[in-house]
Design an enzyme around this catalytic site. Structure first.
Site, PDB file in Angstrom:
ATOM      1  N   ARG A   1     -18.045   1.708 -27.708  1.00 15.83           N
ATOM      2  CA  ARG A   1     -17.511   0.851 -28.765  1.00 15.83           C
ATOM      3  C   ARG A   1     -18.097   1.405 -30.063  1.00 15.83           C
ATOM      4  NH1 ARG A   1     -19.810  -2.295 -33.194  1.00 15.83           N
ATOM      5  NH2 ARG A   1     -18.583  -4.184 -33.481  1.00 15.83           N
TER       6      ARG A   1
ATOM      7  N   ARG B   1     -25.666 -15.680 -31.944  1.00 13.46           N
ATOM      8  CA  ARG B   1     -26.322 -14.687 -31.080  1.00 13.46           C
ATOM      9  C   ARG B   1     -27.539 -15.308 -30.410  1.00 13.46           C
ATOM     10  NH1 ARG B   1     -26.483  -9.702 -35.518  1.00 13.46           N
ATOM     11  NH2 ARG B   1     -24.266  -9.785 -36.030  1.00 13.46           N
TER      12      ARG B   1
ATOM     13  N   HIS C   1     -20.199 -11.252 -32.030  1.00 11.96           N
ATOM     14  CA  HIS C   1     -21.484 -11.485 -32.703  1.00 11.96           C
ATOM     15  C   HIS C   1     -21.365 -11.517 -34.223  1.00 11.96           C
ATOM     16  CE1 HIS C   1     -20.607  -7.288 -32.635  1.00 11.96           C
ATOM     17  NE2 HIS C   1     -21.649  -6.973 -33.366  1.00 11.96           N
ATOM     18  N   ASP C   2     -20.171 -11.256 -34.752  1.00 10.39           N
ATOM     19  CA  ASP C   2     -19.984 -11.254 -36.197  1.00 10.39           C
ATOM     20  C   ASP C   2     -19.163 -12.441 -36.694  1.00 10.39           C
ATOM     21  OD1 ASP C   2     -21.407  -8.868 -36.539  1.00 10.39           O
ATOM     22  OD2 ASP C   2     -19.627  -7.664 -36.126  1.00 10.39           O
TER      23      ASP C   2
ATOM     24  N   ASP D   1     -18.918   1.377 -33.887  1.00 16.89           N
ATOM     25  CA  ASP D   1     -19.158   0.411 -34.957  1.00 16.89           C
ATOM     26  C   ASP D   1     -18.530   0.899 -36.260  1.00 16.89           C
ATOM     27  OD1 ASP D   1     -20.765  -1.962 -35.859  1.00 16.89           O
ATOM     28  OD2 ASP D   1     -21.719  -0.476 -37.147  1.00 16.89           O
TER      29      ASP D   1
ATOM     30  N   GLU E   1     -14.448  -0.710 -34.045  1.00 20.06           N
ATOM     31  CA  GLU E   1     -14.458  -2.002 -34.741  1.00 20.06           C
ATOM     32  C   GLU E   1     -13.912  -1.817 -36.142  1.00 20.06           C
ATOM     33  OE1 GLU E   1     -17.172  -4.884 -37.349  1.00 20.06           O
ATOM     34  OE2 GLU E   1     -17.551  -2.756 -37.045  1.00 20.06           O
TER      35      GLU E   1
END
Ligand code: NOJ
Ligand code: NOJ
Ligand code: CA
Ligand code: CA
Length: 716
Positions: free
Chosen positions: A257, A405, A357-358, A259, A287
């Site tokens: 994944r 988180r 998580h964002d 970033d 992402e």
């Protein structure tokens, strides 16, 4: 001679071993496309996203000490002790497989800074993994290379793939004017300092200040927040980063994944993907954040041509609007499915999710859990590779970073969400309509969405009523299900009903319960050669492609890339549901992949496979003195597929002209064939006009390795 007879005990043991093999049978003899060995396709998988530090502390000895650690995780900007041993424990105890999880995505595993950063009075540690220091070392708080290898082995033993987060956009927070801030963004190569942010003689970093997010270019070449932005056009950095990726590929990871892909040059990323897919191809997804209702052609271009998929933010944002916030309805959900179906060339390969998580966790404190259960059911049965954020199955709440988180609160296997995932996840492997099929709307109003997934004659029909108070009367529903009565795959867990289908596909009228979700399905062998998936979708002659599908037969036939056949030993494996073949020497371009079985029956054509013109390097093309009139931009085209084969209608661009070079100079970073003698020109284009450069073509020989830059003047 004594002939020994097996003792009763030995017989019992042999029988037990035989039964154990039988118990393993579903995994061991699953079709290749559903096996953990398939690192190129994730359509049959369900990913579980883990913030490594927040899952399970399996080894207290590696916990950071002092101010970096919060033993009760009450300070969520500090380390909380989670590690790879903890994840390994949850793999071994069956928590993940019990839910039907077949892949995990874990935090960036590389060594991060240990300095603590005080932001507005709150102390921050690098627990999230996004503050890299050495991309070739492990983060010791997560474990050693041995722990990492143990995690991979434990996962693979349970048919679970391992995806790592990877963030080559930046190292760690730094200040251009204060070398003492944090760790000055220092980058290490297996322990050796390469550069710091303020003392960067070799140019590993960009030094253009922080981005204001105003344009794509501004976000690529300037710092994302205060993160020391790496210069991917630096040859040493390029070499280093590929070697770092290789380190993790060699440890056996199954996916990456990436970033912040919106914040790195496209050309370099395509180049990196061609490296990965030429070495050990793994499913990769980037992402690229999109806000609610945001649709971005640059995002689609990335998903369709970079060689990696993307996290499907259009999907996530719409699902949140429809099922969580209630600010959008089912008609709009269906419109998103239709729109993304044309925007994304491989929509089945985009990674779907409902939170991460964002963003605020999907579950809102006090809200009905049914909203989450519906969103999860929708995600697991829709096109795309679903990713479930850890704790979703426990209805964890948290309105934003870092409360989204929190330390994993429970490992209950009896929540409704856990049971819903457990019931639906296996369909991705057992019904190819879910993994690979088309999507068709079958019944729609603002609260009810009934959609059908289909591949061959395999069908899944999903009915969702998001009105939690009122049942819906469904009349006039048509499906592709053969006549019969179908029970809900969820067995009523979400109040779903059975349905009776007449010949011709018409359903008897029924009531879909308030908040109800029902899943009906039908599977049947596919008998004509069907290409369901090709991965990766970008490569060069000599690279291997994996073709998944059905009815290829037991005997080797022919694979086609466009009209170019692949036969004989260039087909390295041929099974009924999976073929591996080596791309032949051929003209670079975009082609469909298809298969002819041994009896010369052809499959469908799987479009948009890119054949590159050999090994790639990244080159920055710069043109000076290219003045334009309002509405006009500068584009690049040239002699190779990588330069769009002299296309004036679809050249590369528009080029950038603000940060690294300024107007009337324009630039772009492009992945081009290594060592190639390139010819190229720039074009000025507006909506109504196209102006070619005059004079002869520019010429440039790309470097054999590393990166290059070519600067020319606009030729009037
Ligand atoms: C996006 C990640 O998901 C986010 O958590 C992180 O802080 C930034 N990129 C920077 O790495
Ligand atoms: C048109 C350009 O003007 C020219 O320079 C180039 O050689 C050709 N396209 C290639 O077809
Ligand atoms: Ca620990
Ligand atoms: Ca950047």
């Amino acid at each position: 001679m004594i002939v020994s007879r097996p003792s009763p005990r030995a017989t019992r043991l042999a029988r037990a071993a035989f039964l154990a093999v039988l118990a393993l049978a579903p995994a061991a003899f699953a079709t290749p496309d559903t096996s953990v060995a398939n690192k190129q396709g994730f359509d049959t998988d369900v990913i579980y996203q883990i913030v490594t530090d927040r899952f399970v502390d399996g080894n207290a000895a590696n916990n950071p000490t002092g101010g970096a650690f919060s033993s009760d995780c009450s300070q969520r900007k500090l380390y909380c002790g989670g590690d790879w041993q903890g994840i390994t424990n949850k793999i071994n105890d069956g928590y993940l497989t019990g839910m039907g999880i077949t892949a995990i995505w874990i935090s960036q595993p590389v060594e991060n800074i240990t300095a603590l950063i005080n932001y507005s009075g709150v102390i921050n540690a690098a627990y999230h993994g996004y503050w890299a220091r050495d991309f070739k070392h492990t983060n010791p708080a997560f474990g050693s290379f041995t722990d990492f290898s143990n995690l991979i082995a434990a996962a693979h033993a349970k048919n679970i793939k391992v995806v790592i987060d990877f963030a080559p956009n930046h190292t760690s927070p730094a200040s251009q004017t204060d070398a003492t801030f944090a760790e000055n963004g220092k980058l290490y190569d297996n322990g050796t300092l390469l550069s710091s942010y303020t003392s960067d003689g070799a140019g590993y970093f960009h030094h253009y200040g922080g981005t204001d997010f105003s344009t794509l270019e501004n976000g690529i070449y300037k710092n994302l927040f205060d993160l020391a932005d790496l210069d991917q056009n630096n040859g040493n950095l390029d070499t280093y980063m590929k070697a770092a990726v290789k380190t993790w590929l060699d440890l056996g990871i199954d996916g990456i994944r990436f970033d912040a892909v919106k914040h790195m040059p496209f050309g370099w990323q395509k180049n990196l993907m061609s490296y990965i897919h030429g070495y050990k191809p793994v499913f990769s997804f980037g992402e690229w954040f999109l806000s609610p209702d945001e649709v971005d052609p640059a995002n689609q271009y990335h998903a369709n041509t970079s060689g990696m998929s993307l996290l499907d933010f259009e999907f996530a944002q719409k699902v949140r609007q429809v099922f969580q916030a209630g600010t959008s309805d089912m008609t709009s959900l269906d419109a998103m499915i239709t729109a993304t179906g044309t925007q994304y060339a491989q929509v089945n390969d985009q990674v779907t999710f409902i939170d991460n998580h964002d963003m605020a966790r999907f579950q809102v404190a006090g809200a009905s859990g049914r909203k989450l259960e519906q969103a999860v059911a929708f995600t697991l049965t829709s096109r795309g590779v679903p990713a479930i954020y850890y704790g979703t199955e426990q209805y964890m709440t948290g309105t934003g970073d870092p409360d989204n988180r929190a330390k994993m609160t429970s490992f209950s296997t009896t929540t409704t969400a856990y049971k819903a995932i457990k019931a639906l996840a296996p369909l991705r492997k057992s019904n190819p309509a879910i993994a690979y099929g088309t999507t068709q709307q079958r019944w729609l109003n603002s609260n009810v969405y009934i959609y059908e997934r289909k591949l061959g004659s395999n069908v899944a029909v999903v009915a969702i009523n998001r009105d939690l108070s009122n049942a819906a009367t469904i009349t006039g529903l048509f499906t592709s299900l053969p006549a019969g009565t179908y029970t809900d795959v969820l067995a009523g867990l979400l109040n779903g009903n059975s349905v009776t289908i007449a010949s011709g596909g018409g359903a008897s009228a029924f009531s879909l319960a308030a908040g109800g979700v029902a899943v009906w399905q039908y599977t049947t062998p596919i008998t004509t050669p069907t290409v369901a998936h090709v991965g990766p979708m970008l490569g060069k002659p000599g690279n291997t492609i994996t073709i998944d599908g059905r009815a290829f037969g037991a005997t080797k036939g022919t694979v086609y890339v466009g009209a170019t056949p692949i036969t004989g030993t260039a087909i390295t494996s041929w099974e009924d549901t999976e073929i591996k073949a080596v791309v032949p020497s051929m003209t670079a371009g975009t082609y469909a992949v298809s298969v002819k079985n041994a009896s010369s029956v052809s499959s469908n054509a799987y479009a948009n496979y890119q054949v590159l013109d050999g090994g790639q390097v990244t080159v920055r093309f710069v043109v000076n003195n290219a003045s334009t009139v309002p509405g006009e931009s500068v584009y690049l085209t040239g002699s190779d597929f990588e330069l769009q084969n002299w296309s004036a209608s679809t050249p590369l661009g528009p080029l950038f002209n603000q940060v690294v070079y300024q107007y009337p100079s324009w630039y772009t970073d492009v992945s081009v064939p290594a060592g190639a003698a390139l010819q190229f020109k720039f074009i000025k284009k507006s909506a109504s006009s196209t102006t070619w450069e005059g004079g002869s073509n520019h010429t440039y020989t790309a470097p054999a390795s590393g990166t290059g830059t070519v600067v020319v003047n606009w030729q009037p």
